[in-house]
Design an enzyme around this catalytic site. Structure first.
Site, PDB file in Angstrom:
ATOM      1  N   ASP A   1      24.341 -26.127   4.675  1.00 45.71           N
ATOM      2  CA  ASP A   1      24.233 -24.707   5.049  1.00 45.71           C
ATOM      3  C   ASP A   1      24.297 -23.824   3.806  1.00 45.71           C
ATOM      4  O   ASP A   1      24.005 -22.630   3.889  1.00 45.71           O
ATOM      5  CB  ASP A   1      25.345 -24.308   6.024  1.00 45.71           C
ATOM      6  CG  ASP A   1      26.726 -24.638   5.511  1.00 45.71           C
ATOM      7  OD1 ASP A   1      26.976 -25.814   5.204  1.00 45.71           O
ATOM      8  OD2 ASP A   1      27.557 -23.717   5.379  1.00 45.71           O
ATOM      9  N   ASN A   2      24.660 -24.393   2.669  1.00 44.36           N
ATOM     10  CA  ASN A   2      24.679 -23.648   1.419  1.00 44.36           C
ATOM     11  C   ASN A   2      23.539 -24.082   0.500  1.00 44.36           C
ATOM     12  O   ASN A   2      23.595 -23.866  -0.706  1.00 44.36           O
ATOM     13  CB  ASN A   2      26.027 -23.831   0.708  1.00 44.36           C
ATOM     14  CG  ASN A   2      27.183 -23.269   1.524  1.00 44.36           C
ATOM     15  OD1 ASN A   2      26.979 -22.400   2.368  1.00 44.36           O
ATOM     16  ND2 ASN A   2      28.379 -23.765   1.284  1.00 44.36           N
TER      17      ASN A   2
ATOM     18  N   ARG B   1      25.010  -8.596  -0.322  1.00 45.05           N
ATOM     19  CA  ARG B   1      24.248  -9.690  -0.929  1.00 45.05           C
ATOM     20  C   ARG B   1      22.763  -9.457  -0.684  1.00 45.05           C
ATOM     21  O   ARG B   1      22.367  -9.060   0.407  1.00 45.05           O
ATOM     22  CB  ARG B   1      24.697 -11.014  -0.309  1.00 45.05           C
ATOM     23  CG  ARG B   1      23.980 -12.219  -0.871  1.00 45.05           C
ATOM     24  CD  ARG B   1      24.740 -13.499  -0.597  1.00 45.05           C
ATOM     25  NE  ARG B   1      24.768 -13.876   0.808  1.00 45.05           N
ATOM     26  CZ  ARG B   1      25.375 -14.982   1.256  1.00 45.05           C
ATOM     27  NH1 ARG B   1      25.988 -15.797   0.426  1.00 45.05           N
ATOM     28  NH2 ARG B   1      25.367 -15.265   2.539  1.00 45.05           N
TER      29      ARG B   1
ATOM     30  N   GLY C   1      29.263 -16.125  10.130  1.00 43.29           N
ATOM     31  CA  GLY C   1      30.534 -15.833  10.793  1.00 43.29           C
ATOM     32  C   GLY C   1      31.224 -14.612  10.213  1.00 43.29           C
ATOM     33  O   GLY C   1      32.203 -14.122  10.778  1.00 43.29           O
ATOM     34  N   ARG C   2      30.745 -14.185   9.071  1.00 42.20           N
ATOM     35  CA  ARG C   2      31.350 -12.983   8.473  1.00 42.20           C
ATOM     36  C   ARG C   2      30.322 -12.201   7.671  1.00 42.20           C
ATOM     37  O   ARG C   2      30.633 -11.644   6.629  1.00 42.20           O
ATOM     38  CB  ARG C   2      32.517 -13.371   7.588  1.00 42.20           C
ATOM     39  CG  ARG C   2      32.135 -14.418   6.571  1.00 42.20           C
ATOM     40  CD  ARG C   2      33.163 -14.543   5.526  1.00 42.20           C
ATOM     41  NE  ARG C   2      32.915 -15.732   4.755  1.00 42.20           N
ATOM     42  CZ  ARG C   2      33.445 -15.956   3.588  1.00 42.20           C
ATOM     43  NH1 ARG C   2      34.235 -15.055   3.067  1.00 42.20           N
ATOM     44  NH2 ARG C   2      33.198 -17.055   2.946  1.00 42.20           N
TER      45      ARG C   2
ATOM     46  N   GLY D   1      26.458 -20.632  11.341  1.00 46.28           N
ATOM     47  CA  GLY D   1      25.924 -19.268  11.476  1.00 46.28           C
ATOM     48  C   GLY D   1      26.721 -18.278  10.660  1.00 46.28           C
ATOM     49  O   GLY D   1      27.768 -18.596  10.094  1.00 46.28           O
TER      50      GLY D   1
ATOM     51  N   ASP E   1      38.249 -14.448  10.812  1.00 49.62           N
ATOM     52  CA  ASP E   1      38.415 -13.007  11.037  1.00 49.62           C
ATOM     53  C   ASP E   1      37.168 -12.214  10.642  1.00 49.62           C
ATOM     54  O   ASP E   1      37.137 -10.992  10.789  1.00 49.62           O
ATOM     55  CB  ASP E   1      39.643 -12.484  10.282  1.00 49.62           C
ATOM     56  CG  ASP E   1      39.549 -12.724   8.777  1.00 49.62           C
ATOM     57  OD1 ASP E   1      38.497 -13.208   8.300  1.00 49.62           O
ATOM     58  OD2 ASP E   1      40.536 -12.436   8.074  1.00 49.62           O
ATOM     59  N   GLY E   2      36.155 -12.912  10.106  1.00 54.69           N
ATOM     60  CA  GLY E   2      34.926 -12.223   9.742  1.00 54.69           C
ATOM     61  C   GLY E   2      35.032 -11.401   8.470  1.00 54.69           C
ATOM     62  O   GLY E   2      34.112 -10.663   8.128  1.00 54.69           O
TER      63      GLY E   2
ATOM     64  N   ASP F   1      25.889 -18.972  -2.031  1.00 59.98           N
ATOM     65  CA  ASP F   1      27.262 -19.231  -1.601  1.00 59.98           C
ATOM     66  C   ASP F   1      28.175 -19.605  -2.749  1.00 59.98           C
ATOM     67  O   ASP F   1      28.409 -20.775  -3.030  1.00 59.98           O
ATOM     68  CB  ASP F   1      27.313 -20.271  -0.477  1.00 59.98           C
ATOM     69  CG  ASP F   1      27.838 -19.617   0.772  1.00 59.98           C
ATOM     70  OD1 ASP F   1      28.822 -18.869   0.660  1.00 59.98           O
ATOM     71  OD2 ASP F   1      27.262 -19.823   1.853  1.00 59.98           O
TER      72      ASP F   1
END
Ligand code: AMP
Ligand code: MG
Length: 477
Positions: free
Chosen positions: A247-248, A175, A90-91, A88, A123-124, A257
């Protein structure tokens, strides 16, 4: 100047299991770095307004524009072959979606915008280096004519974050893409046996990317074709994605990505740059095979919604996957024929191309400069042993026939003069960290016209000197 987003947020209208509502986390001191004016206009945004303090605040996540529905999208994925049931955003957060002036629909996503429920231990955040790298390379890919996510803006956060053992300046990338739906998004629901969501996702993806497709099998066919074409285009410019996890892998056939990606300087098919790719899984020459593997995961995820007859569905999906190799080969030949100036197909072309590539590998010829030089009769200078090249060139001239100048025109139109060379990206990042953004700015501007000669930028064509060679690129965390 007005900063107005005409949002049309479709993903956020899907049920709650598709995402977590998540606002970006404000930062200390948003500072403008760059706004992509042309892209802003395509999105129906006022580029000047994006450069005001209000615009910078929006791009840093400090101000949420009216009618935004910020969410972190859920997805899973295979990373280096290992299964992760939940990754998911995450950042990153998807601020919202807009209808572009070009008739396309676009996601606007902030990347590096703070933690989300998918952050796990992260840390996102993102630091300036990977943000500038993604800006440079994704926009260069666009200018090269290769489907890709894009960069609308980069801003600094005024905060330091910790990476590679030291403090680094934080940044946020905006993005933009026709969607952010990945193979891993399908895997997420398939692994949870959530057929209803899978069906919804499939219908959403078809509407967004392949409106002519009539169901999951058609969707699979369309994605296989799009990815066969995409990977062939990567090969044609010497691009190594570096982290082709599922996921990419974008179901719309976009490059997504830009972490440890890099372009070849001297040609060698086994080249790998990523510091985390120790086995060379994502080496230049492996990319088509890895894509098939990723597409097999996509097919597997779709099987549950391909009808009652499971065996029949598996057979059909397998046939589609088996079609990838031929499609990729055809696309690859199309790309490389043009690279050597051929406008029609003949038996023996593949062998002719392969001979040139073998020579280039043996003699460490620069991939980009050698192909480009074929268009100006200077290619032999790229080879340590020009006589070996001369023998190839004699055969090439026979194949090209009488219209050499037409072939040369094709070559110059198909082979970029400029690619984002890794050492230049690193130099631009180092300068930016020291406060000087001019090298970044210059790189972006030159790479916006990669097929134009631009004599003032001849230094950016040069391969790295031995002391400039970047040994590894690191994941964009
Ligand atoms: P990537 O390697 O960029 O494709 O990311 C793989 C996964 O790790 C995704 O779920 C990302 O959102 C997550 N991730 C990467 N970097 C961070 C970070 N700094 N904080 C939180 N999550 C991250
Ligand atoms: Mg990723």
């Amino acid at each position: 100047m007005t900063l107005r987003f005409e949002f049309d947020n479709q993903y956020a209208a899907l049920p709650e299991q598709f995402y977590a509502p998540q606002r970006p986390t404000p930062v200390n001191a948003p500072t403008p770095i760059r706004v992509n004016h042309d892209l802003a206009i395509t999105l129906g945004l006022d580029p000047d307004a994006l450069e005001t303090p209000e615009g910078t605040a929006v791009l840093a996540g400090n101000k949420i524009p009216e009618n935004a529905t910020p969410i972190a999208q859920a997805y899973a994925g295979h990373q280096f072959g290992g299964w992760s049931p939940q990754l998911g955003d995450g950042r990153a957060v998807l601020l919202g979606e807009v209808n572009g002036t070009d008739g396309q629909h676009y996601d606007i996503q902030l990347k590096g915008s703070g933690p989300t429920p998918f952050s796990r231990n992260g840390d996102g955040r993102a630091w300036l280096g990977p943000v500038l790298r993604e800006y440079i390379v994704s926009e260069a890919m666009f200018a090269l004519g290769i489907p890709t996510t894009r960069a609308l803006a980069a801003v600094g956060t005024g905060e330091m974050i910790y990476r590679d053992g030291g403090p680094k300046p934080g940044a946020v990338l905006t993005r933009v893409a026709q969607s952010h739906i990945r193979v891993g998004t399908f895997q997420y629901f398939s692994a949870r046996n959530d057929g209803a969501s899978l069906r919804q996702l499939s219908e959403f993806t078809i509407r967004r990317h392949y409106p002519e497709a009539s169901g999951p099998l058609d969707l699979l066919k369309a994605v296989v074709s799009a990815q066969a074409k995409l990977v062939a285009q990567w090969m044609g410019v010497g691009f190594i994605h570096g982290v082709m996890n599922t996921d990419n892998t974008h179901v719309g056939g976009l490059t997504i990505d830009y972490g440890p990606c890099a372009f070849l300087d001297n040609y060698h098919p086994a080249t790998v740059y990523s510091s985390i790719d120790r086995g060379g899984r994502y080496a230049y020459q492996n990319q088509a095979d890895i894509m098939v593997w990723n597409l097999a995961q996509f097919a597997t995820a779709l099987i549950p919604i391909m009808g009652e007859d499971k065996d029949g569905a598996i057979e059909e999906a397998t046939d589609v996957l088996h079609g990838f190799a031929d499609q990729f080969k055809a696309e690859w030949l199309t790309v490389f024929r043009r690279k050597i100036g051929l406008r029609d197909a003949m038996d023996g072309d593949e062998a002719l191309i392969a001979r040139l590539l073998t020579l280039m590998a043996q003699q460490q010829a620069d991939f980009t400069n050698s192909f480009r030089a074929l268009g100006t009769d200077t290619a032999r200078d790229q080879f340590i042993d020009p006589a070996a090249f001369d023998a190839w060139e004699a055969d090439w001239r026979i194949r090209v026939g009488s219209d050499l100048s037409a072939a040369r025109a094709v070559i110059v139109a198909q082979n970029p003069a400029f690619i984002p060379r890794n050492h230049r990206i690193e130099q631009a990042i180092d300068s930016a960290v020291a406060g000087d953004f001019l090298p970044f700015e210059r790189l972006v501007q030159v790479l916006a016209q990669p097929y134009a000669d631009q004599p003032d930028a001849a230094d950016l064509k040069r391969p790295p000197a031995p002391n400039e060679v970047v040994q590894a690129t690191f994941c964009g965390t």
